[in-house]
Design a protein around this motif. Structure first.
Motif, PDB file in Angstrom:
ATOM      1  N   LEU A  76      -1.096  -1.899   8.903  1.00 53.32           N
ATOM      2  CA  LEU A  76      -1.947  -2.558   7.907  1.00 53.32           C
ATOM      3  C   LEU A  76      -2.418  -1.586   6.829  1.00 53.32           C
ATOM      4  CD1 LEU A  76      -4.064  -5.055  10.056  1.00 53.32           C
ATOM      5  CD2 LEU A  76      -2.126  -5.551   8.540  1.00 53.32           C
ATOM      6  N   GLU A  77      -2.663  -0.339   7.197  1.00 55.18           N
ATOM      7  CA  GLU A  77      -3.046   0.666   6.204  1.00 55.18           C
ATOM      8  C   GLU A  77      -1.884   0.946   5.254  1.00 55.18           C
ATOM      9  OE1 GLU A  77      -6.166   3.501   8.568  1.00 55.18           O
ATOM     10  OE2 GLU A  77      -4.068   3.559   9.233  1.00 55.18           O
ATOM     11  N   MET A  78      -0.681   1.022   5.811  1.00 51.68           N
ATOM     12  CA  MET A  78       0.516   1.259   5.007  1.00 51.68           C
ATOM     13  C   MET A  78       0.727   0.104   4.030  1.00 51.68           C
ATOM     14  SD  MET A  78       3.260   3.531   4.937  1.00 51.68           S
ATOM     15  CE  MET A  78       3.350   4.227   6.551  1.00 51.68           C
ATOM     16  N   ILE A  79       0.618  -1.113   4.518  1.00 49.08           N
ATOM     17  CA  ILE A  79       0.771  -2.291   3.654  1.00 49.08           C
ATOM     18  C   ILE A  79      -0.280  -2.267   2.546  1.00 49.08           C
ATOM     19  CG2 ILE A  79       0.529  -4.811   3.591  1.00 49.08           C
ATOM     20  CD1 ILE A  79       1.783  -4.783   6.465  1.00 49.08           C
ATOM     21  N   HIS A  80      -1.520  -1.963   2.913  1.00 46.07           N
ATOM     22  CA  HIS A  80      -2.609  -1.959   1.932  1.00 46.07           C
ATOM     23  C   HIS A  80      -2.350  -0.947   0.811  1.00 46.07           C
ATOM     24  CE1 HIS A  80      -6.606  -2.312   0.270  1.00 46.07           C
ATOM     25  NE2 HIS A  80      -6.746  -0.993   0.372  1.00 46.07           N
ATOM     26  N   ILE A  81      -1.999   0.280   1.152  1.00 48.45           N
ATOM     27  CA  ILE A  81      -1.800   1.304   0.127  1.00 48.45           C
ATOM     28  C   ILE A  81      -0.611   0.965  -0.771  1.00 48.45           C
ATOM     29  CG2 ILE A  81      -0.379   2.927   1.480  1.00 48.45           C
ATOM     30  CD1 ILE A  81      -3.142   3.995  -0.913  1.00 48.45           C
ATOM     31  N   ILE A  82       0.437   0.393  -0.200  1.00 57.64           N
ATOM     32  CA  ILE A  82       1.603   0.018  -1.004  1.00 57.64           C
ATOM     33  C   ILE A  82       1.256  -1.142  -1.930  1.00 57.64           C
ATOM     34  CG2 ILE A  82       3.933  -0.962  -0.888  1.00 57.64           C
ATOM     35  CD1 ILE A  82       4.326   0.812   1.663  1.00 57.64           C
ATOM     36  N   GLN A  83       0.537  -2.146  -1.428  1.00 57.95           N
ATOM     37  CA  GLN A  83       0.136  -3.270  -2.277  1.00 57.95           C
ATOM     38  C   GLN A  83      -0.847  -2.826  -3.353  1.00 57.95           C
ATOM     39  OE1 GLN A  83      -1.284  -6.193   0.546  1.00 57.95           O
ATOM     40  NE2 GLN A  83       0.760  -7.096   0.770  1.00 57.95           N
ATOM     41  N   LEU A  84      -1.728  -1.915  -3.009  1.00 56.74           N
ATOM     42  CA  LEU A  84      -2.741  -1.442  -3.947  1.00 56.74           C
ATOM     43  C   LEU A  84      -2.133  -0.629  -5.090  1.00 56.74           C
ATOM     44  CD1 LEU A  84      -5.849  -1.255  -4.416  1.00 56.74           C
ATOM     45  CD2 LEU A  84      -5.766   0.884  -3.138  1.00 56.74           C
ATOM     46  N   THR A  85      -1.171   0.230  -4.782  1.00 54.61           N
ATOM     47  CA  THR A  85      -0.633   1.156  -5.788  1.00 54.61           C
ATOM     48  C   THR A  85       0.657   0.681  -6.445  1.00 54.61           C
ATOM     49  OG1 THR A  85       0.547   2.421  -4.089  1.00 54.61           O
ATOM     50  CG2 THR A  85      -1.694   3.140  -4.660  1.00 54.61           C
ATOM     51  N   GLN A  86       1.376  -0.238  -5.810  1.00 55.75           N
ATOM     52  CA  GLN A  86       2.616  -0.805  -6.362  1.00 55.75           C
ATOM     53  C   GLN A  86       3.616   0.254  -6.842  1.00 55.75           C
ATOM     54  OE1 GLN A  86       3.397  -4.358  -6.655  1.00 55.75           O
ATOM     55  NE2 GLN A  86       1.839  -4.221  -5.071  1.00 55.75           N
ATOM     56  N   PRO A  87       4.027   1.176  -5.963  1.00 55.00           N
ATOM     57  CA  PRO A  87       4.992   2.192  -6.404  1.00 55.00           C
ATOM     58  C   PRO A  87       6.337   1.565  -6.763  1.00 55.00           C
ATOM     59  CG  PRO A  87       4.638   2.318  -4.032  1.00 55.00           C
ATOM     60  CD  PRO A  87       3.666   1.315  -4.564  1.00 55.00           C
ATOM     61  N   LYS A  88       6.964   2.108  -7.815  1.00 56.48           N
ATOM     62  CA  LYS A  88       8.298   1.647  -8.229  1.00 56.48           C
ATOM     63  C   LYS A  88       9.351   2.089  -7.230  1.00 56.48           C
ATOM     64  CE  LYS A  88       7.427   0.114 -12.489  1.00 56.48           C
ATOM     65  NZ  LYS A  88       7.956  -0.953 -13.246  1.00 56.48           N
ATOM     66  N   ILE A  89       9.101   3.233  -6.595  1.00 57.04           N
ATOM     67  CA  ILE A  89      10.035   3.802  -5.628  1.00 57.04           C
ATOM     68  C   ILE A  89       9.200   4.600  -4.629  1.00 57.04           C
ATOM     69  CG2 ILE A  89      10.448   5.882  -7.006  1.00 57.04           C
ATOM     70  CD1 ILE A  89      13.377   5.781  -6.123  1.00 57.04           C
TER      71      ILE A  89
END
Length: 103
Positions: A76-89
C-alpha cells in the motif's frame, strides 16, 4: 578530485567519476529520445548502489525530478507513492523490480 575508482558496496564493481558521468549522459540521451523532459518525474527503487547515482544525474541532465521509492515499502505504501508522484518511468534493481511489477 581525481578520477580514482569508487567501489559499489552492493555489487563490488568499480567505477570512476568519469564513467559515472558518461553513463549518466548516455542515460539522459535515452530520456530525451523517449520523451522525458523537464518537470517529468523518474522513480528509482533500488538498494544503495551506483545505478541510483547514474539515474539521478541522468534525470538532472534533462531537468526531470527523481523520486526515491523505498524497496522495503509495504504494498500500500508503494502504491501510494507511485500514485502520488506519477513517475513516467521507474528504474528498479533486480531485487526491487519484482515488487514494483507486482504492486
Amino acid at each position: 578530485m581525481g578520477d580514482e575508482e569508487k567501489i559499489d558496496g552492493v555489487t563490488g564493481r568499480k567505477f570512476s567519476f568519469g564513467t559515472i558521468k558518461d553513463k549518466a549522459l548516455h542515460l539522459a540521451e535515452f530520456f530525451r529520445q523517449v520523451g522525458i523532459k523537464e518537470g517529468d518525474v523518474i522513480g528509482i527503487c533500488c538498494e544503495n548502489r551506483i545505478e541510483f547515482t547514474i539515474t539521478m544525474y541522468g534525470a538532472y541532465f534533462v531537468g526531470a525530478t527523481i523520486v526515491a521509492i523505498n524497496y522495503l515499502f509495504k504494498d500500500l505504501e508503494m502504491i501510494h507513492i507511485i500514485q502520488l508522484t506519477q513517475p513516467k518511468i521507474i528504474f528498479g534493481s533486480e531485487f526491487a523490480i519484482e515488487k514494483i511489477i507486482n504492486t
